[in-house]
Enzyme design. Structure first.
Site, short mmCIF file in Angstrom:
data_model
loop_
_atom_site.label_atom_id
_atom_site.label_comp_id
_atom_site.label_asym_id
_atom_site.label_seq_id
_atom_site.Cartn_x
_atom_site.Cartn_y
_atom_site.Cartn_z
N GLU A 1 0.91 -1.35 -0.11
CA GLU A 1 0.10 -0.09 0.09
C GLU A 1 0.91 1.21 -0.12
OE1 GLU A 1 -1.86 2.94 0.71
OE2 GLU A 1 -2.62 2.24 2.99
N CYS B 1 -1.48 8.92 3.30
CA CYS B 1 -1.69 8.65 1.76
C CYS B 1 -2.87 8.90 1.21
CB CYS B 1 -0.89 7.02 1.45
SG CYS B 1 -2.20 6.02 2.03
#
Ligand code: UN1
Length: 508
Positions: A265, A299
């Site tokens: 990720e 993020c």
């Protein structure tokens, strides 16, 4: 400020390197020792990190490999009970976690609370998924006289390599998924945030998860390199930069041993599109939260806001009002909205980006900063006007928002540009026109699409989180398909007719 009181003793104990030299480590005499300082005041040391040595990595693999088959054969139900016990202990230790999140990671109190909440959610959700997916084998169809079943099992020893921006939630999320699926876990926390990870692991052990099944190996990149190069490793779950993901992938590809699973990720270059039908007050609230909460160090955070040109000036003026009202400062103060960034390197990279934008003639707005921020890694929240998302060559991981304008006939081009970044994590849309929502949804390639709300803070189970392309491999964390990637499937086919004796044999 946060009153530490009796918590200080717990923190001092965690900061003691003896903790790392505890039951699963052979000795405290070796390994690099590095101080951990508070991001909002670098003159204060929170504790020390002692890096795992090559011998400790070796020993951790030996212990993990030995226990994993037993941990797997416990089954989903019993592993779930242990994870749920850990969730209860995490909740009971919220105050300690909060204190560490603030002091070690510079998180605001609000972010700290959300962090503990999310870690607990991950533990409980993966526990429930372990029960559902790792129970007795499921029966599959076949002709009479044949018994077909399928079951899920742990892959073996799994490494988790986690980031400093969610030093508890993502650390716990990846590790608990790997554990739930029947793997033994070797966890390397971010080099900046090992103390909160140490508390998490300690509580998991207190909950009854065997220390050999969940081991913590603190350290920087070299420790990660040793772990990922080990041929006994069955898989890696990683959250962090796209660049590090590529490096891990290369290491995994180059080593002997089983073909490892890689779950990554990574970064994002996330946009929000606001058209002239959007509700301005809602836009302001959601833009400010998406871009500046957690000092932009998510993020999922908003990096490029696209405003339809006929409303752009008025929207920008309102956003500026909300943005200038942000309180920047000590994350332990309840009134603080934006704390520090993680370290001096992060601060310098963001300041370079702002300076370069200014030098190239971009319009730059910055939030006023209080005087008492000089000892910490603070970056004033910033808005930079740009023409297109494609001007940005890197992810600016901090409180910096870019704003571009578009004409309604160019919406298709805006989406093409967003896709052309190669990232595909979050996208926000503010529009009250259903056709616009369908148009955007059909074209954009992102993992998480948020409509008429902020684009951060995915909730475990309700909003499974994760991207595609440069943003990661999937599957989505906190979603129903996540655990399966940590597992192998075993198909068993029994001919119950042959030689007449099989049924008896199997019953014995
Ligand atoms: C990250 O920032 O590394 O939805 C990912 C969110 C969080 C993002 C976590 N779950 O904002």
């Amino acid at each position: 400020p946060l009153v530490l009181g009796p918590l200080q003793a717990e923190i001092d104990r965690l900061a003691d390197r003896q903790y790392y030299a505890g039951p699963t480590f052979p000795g405290p005499e070796s390994g690099e020792i590095a101080p951990i300082t508070m991001p909002h005041d670098l003159t204060v040391e929170v504790g020390k990190r002692r890096d795992a040595t090559p011998q400790e990595v070796e020993d951790a693999f030996a212990r993990a490999s030995a226990i994993q088959p037993g941990w797997d054969s416990l089954g989903g139900e019993r592993r779930a009970l242990l994870l749920e016990e850990a969730a209860d202990l995490f909740e009971a230790h919220t105050a300690e976690f909060l204190s560490l999140a603030t002091r070690e990671a510079g998180k605001t109190l609000l972010d700290g609370v959300l962090e503990v909440r999310e870690a607990v959610d991950f533990l409980r959700y993966y526990a429930s998924e372990a029960r559902r997916q790792f129970g007795p084998p499921i029966r599959l169809p076949g002709p009479t006289g044949e018994e077909n079943t399928l079951s899920l099992h742990g892959r073996g020893v799994f490494a988790t390599i986690s980031p400093w921006n969610f030093p508890l939630a993502i650390f716990t999320g990846m590790a608990s998924a790997a554990l739930a699926a029947g793997n033994a876990v070797i966890a390397k926390p971010a080099e900046q945030t090992p103390l909160i990870a140490a508390l998490a692991v300690k509580l998991c052990h207190e909950a009854g998860i065997p220390p050999e099944a969940f081991q913590l190996l603190p350290g920087a990149g070299e420790v990660g390199q040793l772990i990922t190069a080990d041929p006994r490793l069955a898989g890696v779950a990683f959250t962090g930069s796209t660049e590090t993901a590529r490096a891990i992938n290369r290491t995994l590809a180059g080593r002997e041993g089983p073909i490892a699973t890689f779950i990554a990720e990574t970064g994002g270059q996330n946009a929000m599109i606001v058209d002239s039908s959007a509700l301005p007050e809602q836009v302001v609230r959601d833009v400010v939260a998406s871009a500046f909460q957690s000092a932009g160090q998510r993020c999922s955070a908003l990096r490029v806001l696209y405003l339809q040109e006929d409303v752009a000036d008025s929207m920008l003026e309102m956003i500026r009002g909300g943005f200038e009202a942000l309180n920047v400062g000590d994350p332990a103060h309840l009134s603080t909205d934006v704390g520090p960034v993680i370290d001096p390197d992060a601060q310098a990279a963001l300041e370079r980006h702002v300076a370069r934008s200014e030098a190239s003639g971009r319009h730059v707005m910055r939030c006023p900063m209080p005087d008492d921020t000089a000892r910490g890694c603070f970056v004033a929240p910033t808005i930079i006007e740009v023409d297109s998302i494609l001007e940005l060559t890197r992810e600016n991981f901090g409180p910096v928002l870019h704003v571009a304008r578009f004409r309604s006939q160019d919406l298709g081009q805006v989406i093409a540009d967003i896709n052309a970044t190669g990232y595909g994590l979050t996208l926000g849309l503010h529009s009250r026109i259903a056709a616009t929502r369908r148009f955007v949804e059909a074209r954009v390639r992102v993992g998480n699409f948020y409509v008429n709300r902020n684009q951060i803070g995915a909730v475990v189970e309700s909003q499974p989180f994760g991207g595609e392309g440069l943003s990661g491999t999937g599957p989505k964390a906190g979603g129903p398909h996540y655990l399966a990637r940590f597992a192998v499937e075993r198909a068993v086919c029994i001919d119950t007719t042959a030689a007449g004796g099989n049924a008896t044999l199997l019953q014995a």
